[in-house]
Design a protein around this motif. Structure first.
Motif, short mmCIF file in Angstrom:
data_model
loop_
_atom_site.label_atom_id
_atom_site.label_comp_id
_atom_site.label_asym_id
_atom_site.label_seq_id
_atom_site.Cartn_x
_atom_site.Cartn_y
_atom_site.Cartn_z
N UNK A 71 -63.34 -95.48 11.71
CA UNK A 71 -62.76 -94.31 11.55
C UNK A 71 -62.95 -93.18 12.58
N UNK A 72 -63.80 -93.50 13.69
CA UNK A 72 -63.62 -93.01 15.10
C UNK A 72 -65.21 -91.98 15.01
N UNK A 78 -72.97 -97.92 13.73
CA UNK A 78 -72.08 -99.15 12.57
C UNK A 78 -72.92 -100.29 13.00
N UNK A 79 -73.64 -100.51 13.88
CA UNK A 79 -74.00 -102.16 14.70
C UNK A 79 -75.17 -101.70 15.73
N UNK A 80 -76.13 -101.97 15.71
CA UNK A 80 -77.14 -101.89 15.97
C UNK A 80 -77.45 -102.99 16.60
N UNK A 81 -79.83 -103.21 17.08
CA UNK A 81 -79.90 -104.34 18.06
C UNK A 81 -79.88 -105.28 16.93
N UNK A 98 -65.06 -98.99 16.78
CA UNK A 98 -64.13 -97.84 17.03
C UNK A 98 -64.96 -96.62 15.56
N UNK A 99 -65.88 -96.72 16.53
CA UNK A 99 -67.33 -95.51 16.04
C UNK A 99 -68.49 -95.50 16.75
N UNK A 116 -67.86 -99.85 22.21
CA UNK A 116 -67.86 -99.02 21.23
C UNK A 116 -67.10 -97.54 21.81
N UNK A 117 -67.35 -96.45 20.85
CA UNK A 117 -66.85 -95.04 21.41
C UNK A 117 -68.12 -94.98 22.07
N UNK A 118 -69.18 -94.74 22.00
CA UNK A 118 -70.28 -94.15 21.32
C UNK A 118 -71.69 -94.63 21.31
N UNK A 119 -72.44 -93.24 20.66
CA UNK A 119 -73.71 -93.74 20.35
C UNK A 119 -74.13 -92.97 19.59
#
Length: 162
Positions: A71-72, A78-81, A98-99, A116-119
Protein backbone atom coordinates in the motif's frame (compact mmCIF):
# COMPACT_ATOMS: atom_id res chain seq x y z
CA UNK A 1 22.26 -14.26 -17.82
CA UNK A 2 23.11 -10.59 -17.89
CA UNK A 3 19.80 -8.69 -18.10
CA UNK A 4 19.92 -4.93 -18.54
CA UNK A 5 16.57 -3.11 -18.30
CA UNK A 6 17.60 -0.28 -20.63
CA UNK A 7 18.50 -2.84 -23.29
CA UNK A 8 15.19 -4.62 -22.72
CA UNK A 9 13.34 -1.40 -23.48
CA UNK A 10 15.44 -0.75 -26.59
CA UNK A 11 15.03 -4.29 -27.90
CA UNK A 12 11.32 -4.57 -27.18
CA UNK A 13 9.78 -1.21 -28.06
CA UNK A 14 6.81 -2.92 -29.71
CA UNK A 15 6.12 -4.80 -26.47
CA UNK A 16 6.23 -1.53 -24.55
CA UNK A 17 3.73 -0.04 -27.00
CA UNK A 18 1.40 -3.05 -26.73
CA UNK A 19 1.60 -3.18 -22.94
CA UNK A 20 3.07 -6.68 -22.73
CA UNK A 21 6.26 -5.11 -21.33
CA UNK A 22 5.49 -2.56 -18.64
CA UNK A 23 7.62 -0.13 -16.69
CA UNK A 24 6.99 0.53 -13.02
CA UNK A 25 7.38 4.08 -11.76
CA UNK A 26 11.02 4.54 -10.79
CA UNK A 27 10.42 5.30 -7.14
CA UNK A 28 12.06 2.08 -5.96
CA UNK A 29 15.57 1.97 -4.50
CA UNK A 30 17.98 -0.97 -4.21
CA UNK A 31 18.74 -2.31 -0.73
CA UNK A 32 19.91 -5.90 -1.24
CA UNK A 33 23.29 -7.35 -2.09
CA UNK A 34 22.28 -8.35 -5.64
CA UNK A 35 22.07 -5.21 -7.76
CA UNK A 36 20.43 -6.98 -10.70
CA UNK A 37 17.74 -9.64 -10.36
CA UNK A 38 14.99 -11.26 -12.35
CA UNK A 39 12.50 -14.09 -12.20
CA UNK A 40 8.82 -14.95 -12.27
CA UNK A 41 6.66 -13.04 -9.81
CA UNK A 42 4.97 -14.38 -6.71
CA UNK A 43 2.62 -11.75 -5.26
CA UNK A 44 1.22 -10.71 -1.89
CA UNK A 45 -0.90 -7.79 -0.75
CA UNK A 46 -0.58 -6.76 2.90
CA UNK A 47 -0.79 -3.60 4.95
CA UNK A 48 1.68 -2.93 7.78
CA UNK A 49 2.01 -6.62 8.68
CA UNK A 50 4.40 -9.27 7.41
CA UNK A 51 3.24 -12.69 8.62
CA UNK A 52 2.11 -13.65 5.12
CA UNK A 53 5.40 -12.36 3.67
CA UNK A 54 7.34 -14.61 6.06
CA UNK A 55 5.09 -17.55 5.17
CA UNK A 56 5.67 -17.10 1.43
CA UNK A 57 9.43 -16.52 1.77
CA UNK A 58 9.68 -19.75 3.77
CA UNK A 59 8.54 -21.68 0.71
CA UNK A 60 11.00 -22.75 -1.96
CA UNK A 61 11.76 -19.63 -4.02
CA UNK A 62 12.99 -21.34 -7.16
CA UNK A 63 14.49 -18.08 -8.49
CA UNK A 64 11.21 -16.16 -8.17
CA UNK A 65 10.77 -12.51 -7.20
CA UNK A 66 8.32 -11.77 -4.38
CA UNK A 67 6.32 -8.66 -5.29
CA UNK A 68 4.74 -7.09 -2.21
CA UNK A 69 1.95 -4.54 -2.42
CA UNK A 70 2.27 -2.89 0.97
CA UNK A 71 0.00 0.00 0.00
CA UNK A 72 3.00 2.32 -0.21
CA UNK A 73 3.11 2.71 3.58
CA UNK A 74 6.39 3.87 5.06
CA UNK A 75 5.10 3.90 8.66
CA UNK A 76 6.88 0.60 9.29
CA UNK A 77 9.12 -1.92 7.53
CA UNK A 78 7.67 -5.01 5.88
CA UNK A 79 11.05 -6.65 5.17
CA UNK A 80 14.32 -6.55 7.08
CA UNK A 81 17.50 -8.51 7.60
CA UNK A 82 15.87 -11.70 8.91
CA UNK A 83 13.45 -12.04 5.98
CA UNK A 84 16.28 -11.24 3.57
CA UNK A 85 18.33 -14.12 4.97
CA UNK A 86 15.32 -16.43 4.65
CA UNK A 87 14.96 -15.36 1.01
CA UNK A 88 18.58 -16.28 0.29
CA UNK A 89 18.32 -19.62 2.08
CA UNK A 90 15.09 -20.55 0.27
CA UNK A 91 16.34 -19.57 -3.21
CA UNK A 92 14.44 -16.35 -3.96
CA UNK A 93 15.98 -14.08 -6.62
CA UNK A 94 14.52 -10.89 -5.21
CA UNK A 95 11.92 -8.97 -3.26
CA UNK A 96 10.16 -5.90 -4.60
CA UNK A 97 8.34 -3.95 -1.87
CA UNK A 98 5.80 -1.18 -2.44
CA UNK A 99 6.43 -0.14 1.14
CA UNK A 100 9.30 0.11 3.59
CA UNK A 101 12.27 -2.00 4.62
CA UNK A 102 14.83 -1.88 7.43
CA UNK A 103 18.21 -3.34 8.40
CA UNK A 104 19.96 -1.96 5.33
CA UNK A 105 23.42 -3.16 6.34
CA UNK A 106 22.16 -6.71 6.87
CA UNK A 107 20.29 -6.67 3.55
CA UNK A 108 23.42 -5.50 1.70
CA UNK A 109 25.22 -8.63 2.93
CA UNK A 110 22.50 -10.89 1.49
CA UNK A 111 22.90 -12.15 -2.07
CA UNK A 112 19.33 -11.32 -3.02
CA UNK A 113 17.83 -8.36 -4.85
CA UNK A 114 15.72 -6.13 -2.62
CA UNK A 115 13.98 -3.01 -3.83
CA UNK A 116 11.58 -0.80 -1.89
CA UNK A 117 10.31 2.76 -1.84
CA UNK A 118 12.00 3.66 1.45
CA UNK A 119 13.13 2.68 4.91
CA UNK A 120 11.80 2.83 8.45
CA UNK A 121 13.48 1.28 11.50
CA UNK A 122 10.10 0.40 13.04
CA UNK A 123 8.95 -3.18 12.57
CA UNK A 124 5.45 -3.94 11.42
CA UNK A 125 2.85 -6.19 13.00
CA UNK A 126 3.49 -9.89 12.56
CA UNK A 127 -0.11 -10.78 11.79
CA UNK A 128 -0.86 -13.05 8.85
CA UNK A 129 -3.53 -11.03 7.09
CA UNK A 130 -3.42 -10.23 3.42
CA UNK A 131 -3.77 -12.06 0.13
CA UNK A 132 -1.37 -14.00 -2.02
CA UNK A 133 -1.15 -15.04 -5.66
CA UNK A 134 -3.30 -12.14 -6.85
CA UNK A 135 -2.76 -9.29 -9.29
CA UNK A 136 -1.23 -6.37 -7.39
CA UNK A 137 -1.31 -2.75 -8.53
CA UNK A 138 1.97 -0.89 -8.16
CA UNK A 139 2.78 2.63 -9.39
CA UNK A 140 2.95 2.47 -13.15
CA UNK A 141 1.82 -1.13 -13.69
CA UNK A 142 0.00 -4.12 -12.32
CA UNK A 143 1.84 -7.38 -11.67
CA UNK A 144 0.26 -10.80 -12.08
CA UNK A 145 1.69 -13.97 -10.56
CA UNK A 146 4.07 -15.65 -13.00
CA UNK A 147 4.99 -12.51 -14.96
CA UNK A 148 8.70 -11.91 -15.24
CA UNK A 149 10.27 -9.12 -13.20
CA UNK A 150 13.57 -7.56 -14.31
CA UNK A 151 15.37 -5.10 -12.06
CA UNK A 152 18.72 -3.31 -12.06
CA UNK A 153 20.40 -0.13 -10.86
CA UNK A 154 18.81 1.99 -13.58
CA UNK A 155 15.77 2.05 -11.37
CA UNK A 156 13.63 0.47 -14.05
CA UNK A 157 11.39 -2.36 -12.93
CA UNK A 158 9.88 -4.26 -15.81
CA UNK A 159 7.56 -7.17 -16.18
CA UNK A 160 6.63 -8.99 -19.32
CA UNK A 161 3.46 -10.98 -19.68
CA UNK A 162 4.08 -14.72 -19.72
Amino acid sequence: MDVNTADLCDLHEAMLESGSLRVLTTMFHQYGGAKRFFGPAATVKVFEENGLIREVLNTEGGGRVLVIDGGGSLRCALVGGNLSEIAVTRGWAGILVFGGVRDREEMLRCDVGIAAIGTNPRRCARDSGGKRDITVALPGASVRPGEWIYADLDGGWFQAAT
